[in-house]
Motif scaffolding. Structure first.
Motif, PDB file in Angstrom:
ATOM      1  N   ALA A   3      45.220  30.424  46.615  1.00 18.89           N
ATOM      2  CA  ALA A   3      44.712  29.059  46.392  1.00 18.89           C
ATOM      3  C   ALA A   3      45.351  28.391  45.179  1.00 18.89           C
ATOM      4  N   GLY A   4      46.182  29.127  44.451  1.00 16.53           N
ATOM      5  CA  GLY A   4      46.780  28.555  43.238  1.00 16.53           C
ATOM      6  C   GLY A   4      47.945  27.627  43.561  1.00 16.53           C
ATOM      7  N   LYS A   5      48.517  27.072  42.500  1.00 15.43           N
ATOM      8  CA  LYS A   5      49.634  26.125  42.680  1.00 15.43           C
ATOM      9  C   LYS A   5      50.774  26.790  43.448  1.00 15.43           C
ATOM     10  N   MET A   6      51.161  27.986  43.009  1.00 17.46           N
ATOM     11  CA  MET A   6      52.296  28.647  43.639  1.00 17.46           C
ATOM     12  C   MET A   6      51.870  29.314  44.947  1.00 17.46           C
ATOM     13  N   ALA A  30      50.673  36.164  43.636  1.00 17.41           N
ATOM     14  CA  ALA A  30      50.864  34.909  42.873  1.00 17.41           C
ATOM     15  C   ALA A  30      49.607  34.570  42.073  1.00 17.41           C
ATOM     16  N   VAL A  42      40.225  34.689  44.520  1.00 18.43           N
ATOM     17  CA  VAL A  42      38.846  34.849  44.031  1.00 18.43           C
ATOM     18  C   VAL A  42      38.092  33.518  44.006  1.00 18.43           C
ATOM     19  N   ASN A  43      38.811  32.428  44.106  1.00 20.19           N
ATOM     20  CA  ASN A  43      38.198  31.113  43.963  1.00 20.19           C
ATOM     21  C   ASN A  43      37.787  30.553  45.334  1.00 20.19           C
ATOM     22  N   LEU A  89      45.833  41.898  34.491  1.00 22.08           N
ATOM     23  CA  LEU A  89      45.249  41.548  35.791  1.00 22.08           C
ATOM     24  C   LEU A  89      46.244  41.821  36.927  1.00 22.08           C
ATOM     25  N   LYS A  90      47.493  41.465  36.700  1.00 21.84           N
ATOM     26  CA  LYS A  90      48.497  41.695  37.756  1.00 21.84           C
ATOM     27  C   LYS A  90      48.618  43.198  38.036  1.00 21.84           C
ATOM     28  N   ILE A  97      45.547  44.359  39.979  1.00 27.11           N
ATOM     29  CA  ILE A  97      45.565  43.909  41.386  1.00 27.11           C
ATOM     30  C   ILE A  97      46.608  44.704  42.177  1.00 27.11           C
ATOM     31  N   ILE A 137      44.287  35.315  50.237  1.00 24.31           N
ATOM     32  CA  ILE A 137      43.225  35.908  49.415  1.00 24.31           C
ATOM     33  C   ILE A 137      43.209  35.260  48.037  1.00 24.31           C
ATOM     34  N   MET A 143      39.942  41.529  48.707  1.00 29.99           N
ATOM     35  CA  MET A 143      41.296  42.082  48.733  1.00 29.99           C
ATOM     36  C   MET A 143      41.530  42.971  49.959  1.00 29.99           C
ATOM     37  N   PHE A 179      59.449  31.956  42.842  1.00 27.23           N
ATOM     38  CA  PHE A 179      59.556  30.594  43.364  1.00 27.23           C
ATOM     39  C   PHE A 179      59.331  29.629  42.211  1.00 27.23           C
ATOM     40  N   THR A 197      55.657  36.602  39.317  1.00 27.53           N
ATOM     41  CA  THR A 197      55.592  36.527  37.849  1.00 27.53           C
ATOM     42  C   THR A 197      56.795  35.771  37.295  1.00 27.53           C
ATOM     43  N   GLU A 226      49.296  34.400  35.356  1.00 29.01           N
ATOM     44  CA  GLU A 226      50.279  35.194  34.595  1.00 29.01           C
ATOM     45  C   GLU A 226      49.575  36.034  33.524  1.00 29.01           C
ATOM     46  N   ASN A 228      58.045  25.600  41.097  1.00 34.59           N
ATOM     47  CA  ASN A 228      56.951  24.700  41.472  1.00 34.59           C
ATOM     48  C   ASN A 228      57.474  23.327  41.883  1.00 34.59           C
TER      49      ASN A 228
HETATM   50  N1  LIG Z   1      52.943  26.891  37.948  1.00 33.53           N
HETATM   51  C1  LIG Z   1      54.243  27.034  37.832  1.00 33.53           C
HETATM   52  O1  LIG Z   1      54.973  26.082  37.531  1.00 33.53           O
HETATM   53  C2  LIG Z   1      54.864  28.376  38.094  1.00 33.53           C
HETATM   54  C3  LIG Z   1      56.221  28.414  38.398  1.00 33.53           C
HETATM   55  C4  LIG Z   1      56.811  29.635  38.685  1.00 33.53           C
HETATM   56  C5  LIG Z   1      56.056  30.799  38.644  1.00 33.53           C
HETATM   57  N2  LIG Z   1      54.738  30.730  38.322  1.00 33.53           N
HETATM   58  C6  LIG Z   1      53.986  31.994  38.327  1.00 33.53           C
HETATM   59  O2  LIG Z   1      53.215  32.051  39.512  1.00 33.53           O
HETATM   60  C7  LIG Z   1      52.000  32.754  39.285  1.00 33.53           C
HETATM   61  C8  LIG Z   1      50.833  31.873  39.637  1.00 33.53           C
HETATM   62  O3  LIG Z   1      50.863  30.714  38.840  1.00 33.53           O
HETATM   63  P1  LIG Z   1      50.110  29.365  39.256  1.00 33.53           P
HETATM   64  O4  LIG Z   1      50.656  28.311  38.393  1.00 33.53           O
HETATM   65  O5  LIG Z   1      50.106  29.222  40.724  1.00 33.53           O
HETATM   66  O6  LIG Z   1      48.635  29.721  38.755  1.00 33.53           O
HETATM   67  P2  LIG Z   1      47.254  29.106  39.270  1.00 33.53           P
HETATM   68  O7  LIG Z   1      46.309  29.285  38.157  1.00 33.53           O
HETATM   69  O8  LIG Z   1      47.461  27.749  39.859  1.00 33.53           O
HETATM   70  O9  LIG Z   1      46.860  30.067  40.465  1.00 33.53           O
HETATM   71  C9  LIG Z   1      46.492  31.381  40.303  1.00 33.53           C
HETATM   72  C10 LIG Z   1      45.524  31.726  41.411  1.00 33.53           C
HETATM   73  O10 LIG Z   1      45.200  33.105  41.289  1.00 33.53           O
HETATM   74  C11 LIG Z   1      43.828  33.237  41.595  1.00 33.53           C
HETATM   75  N3  LIG Z   1      43.346  34.500  41.038  1.00 33.53           N
HETATM   76  C12 LIG Z   1      43.081  34.806  39.748  1.00 33.53           C
HETATM   77  N4  LIG Z   1      42.664  36.061  39.648  1.00 33.53           N
HETATM   78  C13 LIG Z   1      42.669  36.592  40.901  1.00 33.53           C
HETATM   79  C14 LIG Z   1      42.336  37.838  41.447  1.00 33.53           C
HETATM   80  N5  LIG Z   1      41.880  38.818  40.682  1.00 33.53           N
HETATM   81  N6  LIG Z   1      42.444  38.003  42.785  1.00 33.53           N
HETATM   82  C15 LIG Z   1      42.874  36.998  43.578  1.00 33.53           C
HETATM   83  N7  LIG Z   1      43.209  35.774  43.109  1.00 33.53           N
HETATM   84  C16 LIG Z   1      43.112  35.583  41.796  1.00 33.53           C
HETATM   85  C17 LIG Z   1      43.174  32.012  40.972  1.00 33.53           C
HETATM   86  O11 LIG Z   1      41.902  31.761  41.516  1.00 33.53           O
HETATM   87  C18 LIG Z   1      44.200  30.946  41.313  1.00 33.53           C
HETATM   88  O12 LIG Z   1      43.905  30.326  42.545  1.00 33.53           O
HETATM   89  C19 LIG Z   1      52.040  33.187  37.825  1.00 33.53           C
HETATM   90  O13 LIG Z   1      52.542  34.479  37.751  1.00 33.53           O
HETATM   91  C20 LIG Z   1      53.007  32.185  37.202  1.00 33.53           C
HETATM   92  O14 LIG Z   1      53.641  32.671  36.059  1.00 33.53           O
HETATM   93  C21 LIG Z   1      54.127  29.550  38.074  1.00 33.53           C
END
Ligand SMILES: NC(=O)c1ccc[n+]([C@@H]2O[C@H](COP(=O)([O-])OP(=O)(O)OC[C@H]3O[C@@H](n4cnc5c(N)ncnc54)[C@H](O)[C@@H]3O)[C@@H](O)[C@H]2O)c1
Length: 442
Positions: free
Chosen positions: A16-19, A123, A50-51, A130-131, A134, A48, A111, A175, A152, A126, A177
């Motif tokens: 559900a996160g950005k990436m 994803a 947590v949100n 936690l990574k 998981i 999958i 999970m 990847f 990462t 960071e 963003n």
């Molecule tokens: N945002 C960017 O510009 C970008 C670019 C390249 C790489 N990244 C990397 O991508 C990864 C994700 O970043 P993001 O920006 O998407 O973060 P984000 O905060 O938007 O998303 C992270 C997601 O992980 C979920 N999460 C947290 N703990 C969890 C768990 N225990 N089990 C399952 N889900 C869980 C959160 O609910 C959230 O939806 C990071 O490693 C970051 O460094 C981010």
């Protein structure tokens, strides 16, 4: 192991996160293509997170994206559905495709949904503990030969591999963003990464039409390896100016130099706001620890975080306040550390622009150059004039250009990047720079 077989059951963690949401859409698209060719096969894409609320949003997001994709690729889709006589209008084809793709999705906070996946994209946020945690859980849940691709952006892959006991079944697949739009993927193999996983990453990249650039497994890799040091350079230049200028004035000057004078899409502090001051801090922490380098740290960033000045984006994509205050993504204020409030940018602009001095006449803004076929020659002429110019802006900009080049060159010297092209390609594709940091302009 063949990619088509692996795509039969895939999981995305942190979907559900950005990436995660972008990666999920890309894989859903890929699986939908396979499902059309092999309607008898069962495909699963397990999403999958947590949100819970995030998962609801994800459902809508993927559907919207798939409709857009179907509309854009309607000709190819009509061909793929050639044998389906029931699909007459374009809308019938779009609906069939979107149904097909949505039909393979399973959503959960648990999970265990990943238990049959041979391919897992990680994803989550960071955070290395936690990574690790998981990935350890996934190692126990998933089949023994499951392969892991982590997004990462700074944690060494070898470290995650060792901590989670994956024995080479993990690769960095970084990847940028937003993953649907951005062509760049930085690929990081650890010493132990299995050759078949590297091949698989290459093939997946081709299918997703991504530009894969290898980085060695050194914390921060190429992208954040450069960005973190460039950000710290911005902070150190700001600190030098602070002897003669207030904090907001110094922020304004360095941001303007790094945007206009260096012809970048945004200034360095706006970029840190965009990425998130919190994310910037955590990248520095990871790099400082793994590289054992105390210089990868900023008291200013820590202070801003203490004051809860964090930047980053809201769920709707709008920019949160950080170094700058934003209204509809336009810069309106600059944070004043002493007053703990934002000062109006307009009240500073005119006076500071005078101090900074004029841009050379050859200057063209980033937006005008981005799709200009003569941009290399235009930039070369511009930077030549910039070096001949006098004034605070020109002086700071030329100095910044030199130091940012050195940062790029050090990435090669330190063994992070193989060559100049890889460094430049990452900055030009991942950060939308018009020219690489290792250039002949200075
Ligand atoms: N945002 C960017 O510009 C970008 C670019 C390249 C790489 N990244 C990397 O991508 C990864 C994700 O970043 P993001 O920006 O998407 O973060 P984000 O905060 O938007 O998303 C992270 C997601 O992980 C979920 N999460 C947290 N703990 C969890 C768990 N225990 N089990 C399952 N889900 C869980 C959160 O609910 C959230 O939806 C990071 O490693 C970051 O460094 C981010």
């Amino acid at each position: 192991m063949n990619l088509d077989d692996l795509l039969e059951n895939v999981s995305v963690i942190g979907a559900a996160g950005k990436m995660g949401s972008g990666i999920s859409t890309l894989i859903a698209q890929e699986i939908a293509g396979l499902k059309i060719k092999n309607p008898e096969k069962v495909y699963r894409l397990n999403l999958i997170d947590v949100n819970e609320a995030g998962i609801d949003g994800l459902r809508t997001y993927i559907k919207t994206q798939l409709i857009k994709i179907a509309e854009k690729t309607i000709v190819a889709l009509r061909q793929a559905y050639d044998s389906r006589e029931d699909l007459v209008e374009n809308q019938d084809v779009i609906d069939a495709y979107v149904d097909e793709a949505l039909g393979v999705l399973r959503f959960d906070t648990d999970m265990n949904l990943a238990r049959n996946s041979g391919l897992v994209f990680e994803a989550i946020i960071e955070n290395q503990d936690l990574k690790t945690d998981i990935l350890k859980q996934l190692r126990q849940i998933c089949p023994d030969n499951a392969l892991f691709l982590t997004n990462t952006s700074s944690i060494p892959i070898g470290f995650l591999d060792e901590q989670a006991g994956l024995q080479g079944r993990i690769i960095g697949y970084h990847f940028y963003n937003p993953p649907i739009v951005q062509k760049l993927v930085e690929v990081i193999s650890a010493e132990n990464t299995r050759p078949e996983l590297k091949q698989l990453g290459d093939e997946l990249g081709k299918r997703l039409r991504k530009k894969l650039i290898p980085s060695n497994d050194i914390a921060g890799f190429i992208g954040n390896g450069h960005f973190s040091r460039d950000g710290l350079l911005g902070v150190s230049e700001l600190m030098k100016l602070k002897h003669e200028h207030s904090f907001p004035e110094s922020v304004y000057i360095i941001n303007r130099i790094t945007q206009d004078f260096l012809v970048r899409p945004m200034g360095i502090f706006q970029l840190i706001d965009y990425v998130g001051i919190d994310v910037f801090q955590s990248i520095l922490r990871v790099m400082k620890k793994h590289l054992n380098n105390p210089e990868l740290h900023s008291d200013l960033i820590d202070l801003l975080m203490e004051k809860n000045i964090r930047g980053g984006q809201r769920a709707d994509g709008s920019q949160k306040d950080g170094f700058f205050q934003y209204e509809k993504n336009r810069l309106t204020g600059i944070y004043d550390l002493e007053q703990e409030a934002y000062v109006d940018i307009e009240s500073l602009e005119t006076g500071l622009d005078k101090k900074i001095g004029e841009l050379p006449q050859e200057y063209l803004p980033w937006k005008k150059l981005v799709s200009n076929p003569d941009r290399e020659a235009l930039l070369s002429g511009y930077f030549k004039k910039l070096q001949e110019s006098e004034g605070l802006g020109a002086e700071l900009a030329v100095n910044f250009l030199r130091q940012t080049k050195k940062i790029g060159e050090n990435l090669i010297e330190d063994g992070v990047a193989e060559n100049k092209k890889d460094v430049n390609d990452v900055l030009m594709n991942g950060f939308y720079w018009l020219y690489g940091p290792i250039n002949e302009y200075v």
